[in-house]
Scaffold this motif. Structure first.
Motif, PDB file in Angstrom:
ATOM      1  N   THR A   1      28.843  56.207  38.329  1.00 28.37           N
ATOM      2  CA  THR A   1      29.981  57.370  38.788  1.00 28.37           C
ATOM      3  C   THR A   1      31.308  57.461  39.549  1.00 28.37           C
ATOM      4  N   HIS A   2      31.489  56.666  39.876  1.00 29.59           N
ATOM      5  CA  HIS A   2      33.142  56.065  40.611  1.00 29.59           C
ATOM      6  C   HIS A   2      33.598  55.671  39.051  1.00 29.59           C
ATOM      7  N   LEU A   3      33.194  54.770  38.181  1.00 25.44           N
ATOM      8  CA  LEU A   3      33.056  54.073  37.526  1.00 25.44           C
ATOM      9  C   LEU A   3      33.754  55.252  36.007  1.00 25.44           C
ATOM     10  N   THR A   4      32.778  56.450  35.713  1.00 27.27           N
ATOM     11  CA  THR A   4      32.513  56.865  34.707  1.00 27.27           C
ATOM     12  C   THR A   4      33.520  58.102  35.173  1.00 27.27           C
ATOM     13  N   VAL A   5      34.010  58.179  36.113  1.00 31.24           N
ATOM     14  CA  VAL A   5      35.343  59.519  36.859  1.00 31.24           C
ATOM     15  C   VAL A   5      36.424  58.701  35.814  1.00 31.24           C
ATOM     16  N   LEU A   6      36.543  57.090  36.488  1.00 31.18           N
ATOM     17  CA  LEU A   6      37.997  56.756  36.003  1.00 31.18           C
ATOM     18  C   LEU A   6      37.920  56.783  34.609  1.00 31.18           C
ATOM     19  N   GLU A   7      36.816  56.148  33.883  1.00 31.41           N
ATOM     20  CA  GLU A   7      37.042  55.855  32.088  1.00 31.41           C
ATOM     21  C   GLU A   7      37.239  57.714  31.719  1.00 31.41           C
ATOM     22  N   ARG A   8      36.846  58.616  31.713  1.00 29.04           N
ATOM     23  CA  ARG A   8      36.969  59.206  31.778  1.00 29.04           C
ATOM     24  C   ARG A   8      38.633  60.135  31.912  1.00 29.04           C
ATOM     25  N   MET A   9      38.984  59.882  32.808  1.00 25.80           N
ATOM     26  CA  MET A   9      39.961  59.310  33.467  1.00 25.80           C
ATOM     27  C   MET A   9      41.248  58.474  32.557  1.00 25.80           C
ATOM     28  N   GLY A  10      41.055  58.023  31.862  1.00 29.97           N
ATOM     29  CA  GLY A  10      42.111  57.028  31.309  1.00 29.97           C
ATOM     30  C   GLY A  10      42.235  56.208  31.576  1.00 29.97           C
ATOM     31  N   ILE A  11      41.783  55.166  33.041  1.00 31.95           N
ATOM     32  CA  ILE A  11      42.481  54.429  33.519  1.00 31.95           C
ATOM     33  C   ILE A  11      41.792  53.239  34.155  1.00 31.95           C
ATOM     34  N   LEU A  12      40.613  52.851  33.723  1.00 31.58           N
ATOM     35  CA  LEU A  12      39.518  52.636  33.921  1.00 31.58           C
ATOM     36  C   LEU A  12      39.487  50.668  33.014  1.00 31.58           C
ATOM     37  N   GLU A  13      40.410  51.095  31.992  1.00 31.19           N
ATOM     38  CA  GLU A  13      40.733  49.751  31.902  1.00 31.19           C
ATOM     39  C   GLU A  13      41.686  49.715  32.255  1.00 31.19           C
ATOM     40  N   GLU A  14      42.644  50.407  32.772  1.00 29.52           N
ATOM     41  CA  GLU A  14      44.178  49.973  33.918  1.00 29.52           C
ATOM     42  C   GLU A  14      44.047  49.144  34.980  1.00 29.52           C
ATOM     43  N   VAL A  15      43.071  49.683  35.729  1.00 32.99           N
ATOM     44  CA  VAL A  15      42.871  49.639  37.226  1.00 32.99           C
ATOM     45  C   VAL A  15      41.425  47.879  36.818  1.00 32.99           C
ATOM     46  N   ARG A  16      40.499  47.664  35.975  1.00 27.32           N
ATOM     47  CA  ARG A  16      40.196  46.358  35.549  1.00 27.32           C
ATOM     48  C   ARG A  16      41.201  45.340  35.543  1.00 27.32           C
ATOM     49  N   ARG A  17      42.341  46.289  34.984  1.00 27.93           N
ATOM     50  CA  ARG A  17      43.428  44.688  34.402  1.00 27.93           C
ATOM     51  C   ARG A  17      44.253  44.389  35.802  1.00 27.93           C
ATOM     52  N   HIS A  18      44.150  44.866  37.225  1.00 30.09           N
ATOM     53  CA  HIS A  18      44.731  44.847  38.278  1.00 30.09           C
ATOM     54  C   HIS A  18      43.659  45.065  39.341  1.00 30.09           C
ATOM     55  N   ARG A  19      42.386  44.283  39.284  1.00 29.40           N
ATOM     56  CA  ARG A  19      41.501  44.530  39.894  1.00 29.40           C
ATOM     57  C   ARG A  19      42.090  42.820  40.453  1.00 29.40           C
ATOM     58  N   THR A  20      41.376  42.878  42.069  1.00 29.28           N
ATOM     59  CA  THR A  20      41.541  41.586  43.111  1.00 29.28           C
ATOM     60  C   THR A  20      40.739  40.994  42.927  1.00 29.28           C
ATOM     61  N   GLY A  21      39.255  41.370  42.343  1.00 26.43           N
ATOM     62  CA  GLY A  21      38.147  40.673  42.380  1.00 26.43           C
ATOM     63  C   GLY A  21      37.994  40.924  43.864  1.00 26.43           C
ATOM     64  N   GLY A  22      36.837  41.202  44.257  1.00 29.68           N
ATOM     65  CA  GLY A  22      36.110  40.491  45.320  1.00 29.68           C
ATOM     66  C   GLY A  22      35.714  39.468  45.981  1.00 29.68           C
ATOM     67  N   THR A  23      36.747  38.808  47.450  1.00 29.49           N
ATOM     68  CA  THR A  23      36.507  37.805  48.007  1.00 29.49           C
ATOM     69  C   THR A  23      35.573  37.292  48.882  1.00 29.49           C
ATOM     70  N   ASP A  24      35.311  36.930  48.478  1.00 30.76           N
ATOM     71  CA  ASP A  24      33.822  36.403  49.914  1.00 30.76           C
ATOM     72  C   ASP A  24      34.812  35.965  51.488  1.00 30.76           C
ATOM     73  N   GLN A  25      34.043  36.406  52.260  1.00 29.87           N
ATOM     74  CA  GLN A  25      34.638  36.006  53.797  1.00 29.87           C
ATOM     75  C   GLN A  25      34.312  35.068  54.581  1.00 29.87           C
ATOM     76  N   THR A  26      34.172  34.616  54.803  1.00 34.34           N
ATOM     77  CA  THR A  26      33.696  33.290  55.862  1.00 34.34           C
ATOM     78  C   THR A  26      33.852  33.665  57.264  1.00 34.34           C
ATOM     79  N   ILE A  27      32.738  33.559  57.870  1.00 36.83           N
ATOM     80  CA  ILE A  27      32.816  33.938  59.201  1.00 36.83           C
ATOM     81  C   ILE A  27      32.568  32.956  59.860  1.00 36.83           C
ATOM     82  N   VAL A  28      33.746  32.766  60.483  1.00 38.50           N
ATOM     83  CA  VAL A  28      33.612  31.799  61.763  1.00 38.50           C
ATOM     84  C   VAL A  28      33.501  31.854  63.323  1.00 38.50           C
ATOM     85  N   ASP A  29      33.065  30.867  64.062  1.00 39.63           N
ATOM     86  CA  ASP A  29      33.094  30.508  65.325  1.00 39.63           C
ATOM     87  C   ASP A  29      33.958  30.416  66.231  1.00 39.63           C
ATOM     88  N   ALA A  30      34.637  30.408  67.435  1.00 41.71           N
ATOM     89  CA  ALA A  30      35.919  29.979  67.968  1.00 41.71           C
ATOM     90  C   ALA A  30      36.054  28.359  67.633  1.00 41.71           C
TER      91      ALA A  30
END
Length: 443
Positions: free
Chosen positions: A65-94
């Protein structure tokens, strides 16, 4: 065919309510402006900040649904070009030992982008066709038989057919049209903070918990990110020094690298602190005034804000077009279509998940990320929430006179750019320069 053409022409003749003021130039506001202009409206966007807000947190989109609206707006590919890429986050102790990993697909959805980059893309889509007013805000709304008379802090008063509040969880438009924030926003017992600290944190995203406290550094979200249990907020939101003291006090006697981080907070180049709160409102419209994005269905850090903003903009504008500009019909249809979809924002709170109140709660949260079966079940539920709406195709609908506006927009901006800074009748071809800012209001 003749009957269909006659009906279409009759509808065009009766179109109304085509001048619209939108308060808020972050995500929901410009997205709505894009669609309204495409349907033939004359749109003004007023934004309290003096310029576009660059940088800030990463935001994400989930599901078809989200991606369809971005596509209909004509910005989906532009958003993809600026994507940060989801980053794994390591949870650590003290001691810095790895306890678990928060997968990037959890925090980054299907498509992640810095808020400032997304705002800039949306600005580019509307700068040539809509009037932008920076450095000003609404001070009063007076509804009349034929419109809404609006006064501003700096600009001259004007009257619009409709007004939309897209100005965040602390919405000024909601306060003026619906009532005090205390009646519609519930504090959820936590605050969060973003701080740009002059500190070498390394390339990896790392997160540390103590009961009721979280600290995270590295990765695209922000150089330093904090969530902590707290009392009901009692401070001036414009008093940065006071908010920095609140953060430092909340992390006294904490372990890991917290003392080092807190030593850097007073000199933070950019800083933002706000409550984790949830909007609880039964209706998204009052007379000729409507709410969208976080102003209507905000839930701080809950993970659906940007998606709800762009889908809400699509639905609200589409219903106005389908109703021929009749705001009473359109606002009712918008609420009917969206209230169920926005239910994900009316439940839960990010604070308890990110900073559990007990060590047992922290261990259980970490176990969720380590158990692949439980994690995948949670992700399937997230996808169901993100796609739980029948997405109509409004794109063939137009207001009278919309073809010129749409053609100008599609030609890449042959119409005159209108950007003002405080004075509503001032024109310039040069937009204000972006200001780096972590403030995330105005979804």
């Amino acid at each position: 065919m003749v009957d269909e053409l006659s009906a279409a022409l009759a509808k065009l003749v009766t179109m109304k309510n085509t001048t619209v003021l939108i308060s808020g130039a972050s995500i929901a506001g410009p997205a709505l402006a894009y669609w309204l202009n495409r349907y033939g409206c004359t749109v003004t966007i007023v934004e309290k900040a003096p310029a576009l807000r660059a940088g800030g947190q990463a935001v994400d989109f989930k599901g078809a649904t989200h991606l369809t609206v971005l596509e209909r707006m004509g910005i989906l590919e532009e958003v993809r070009r600026h994507r940060t890429g989801g980053t794994d986050q390591t949870i650590v102790d003290a001691n810095g030992r790895k306890l678990a990993v928060m997968p990037g697909e959890f925090s980054g959805g299907d498509l992640e982008i810095l808020r400032g980059d997304l705002a800039a893309l949306l600005y580019d889509k509307t700068s040539e066709s809509c009037e932008h007013v920076f450095g000003d805000s609404v001070t009063s709304l007076t509804e009349t038989a034929g419109g809404v008379h609006v006064t501003f802090e700096r600009g001259v008063p004007r009257t619009f057919d409709l007004v939309v509040g897209a100005d965040g969880i602390h919405s000024n438009v909601r306060r003026l049209a619906f009532g005090p924030e205390s009646e519609y926003v519930r504090f959820l017992g936590y605050h969060y903070a973003l701080a740009h600290l002059d500190l070498d944190v390394g390339p990896d995203a790392v997160m540390y918990n103590e009961p009721g406290r979280l600290a995270a550094v590295g990765g695209p979200k922000a150089p330093a990110f904090f969530v902590f249990a707290s009392e009901r907020p009692d401070y001036d939101r414009d008093d940065v020094d006071r908010r920095k003291r609140i953060l430092i006090d909340a992390y006294r006697n904490a372990g890991w690298r917290i003392p080092e981080l807190m030593d850097r907070v007073p000199g933070a180049r950019e800083f933002h602190l706000d409550s984790i709160s949830r909007v609880e409102i039964d209706h998204y419209a009052s007379g000729r005034v409507a709410l969208i994005g976080d102003a209507a269905y905000g839930n701080t850090l809950a993970g659906f804000g940007s998606g709800l903003a762009i889908v809400g903009a699509y639905v609200l504008a589409g219903e106005l077009a389908a109703a021929g500009g009749d705001h009473r019909v359109a606002f009712r249809k918008y609420e009917e279509a969206f209230h169920g979809y926005a239910k994900v924002a009316r439940q839960g709170g990010a604070g308890r998940f990110l900073a559990p109140a007990t060590r047992r709660g922290i261990r259980m949260r970490n176990r969720l990320f380590k158990n692949r079966f439980l994690f995948q079940a949670m992700m399937r539920l997230t996808d169901r929430f993100a796609t739980d709406i029948e997405l109509k195709d409004y794109t063939a609908t137009s207001f009278a006179g919309s073809s010129a506006s749409a053609d100008a927009g599609n030609r890449g901006g042959e119409s005159e750019a209108r950007v003002t800074t405080g004075l509503l009748d001032e024109r310039t071809a040069t937009p204000p320069q972006p200001k780096t800012d972590s403030v995330i209001d105005g979804d």
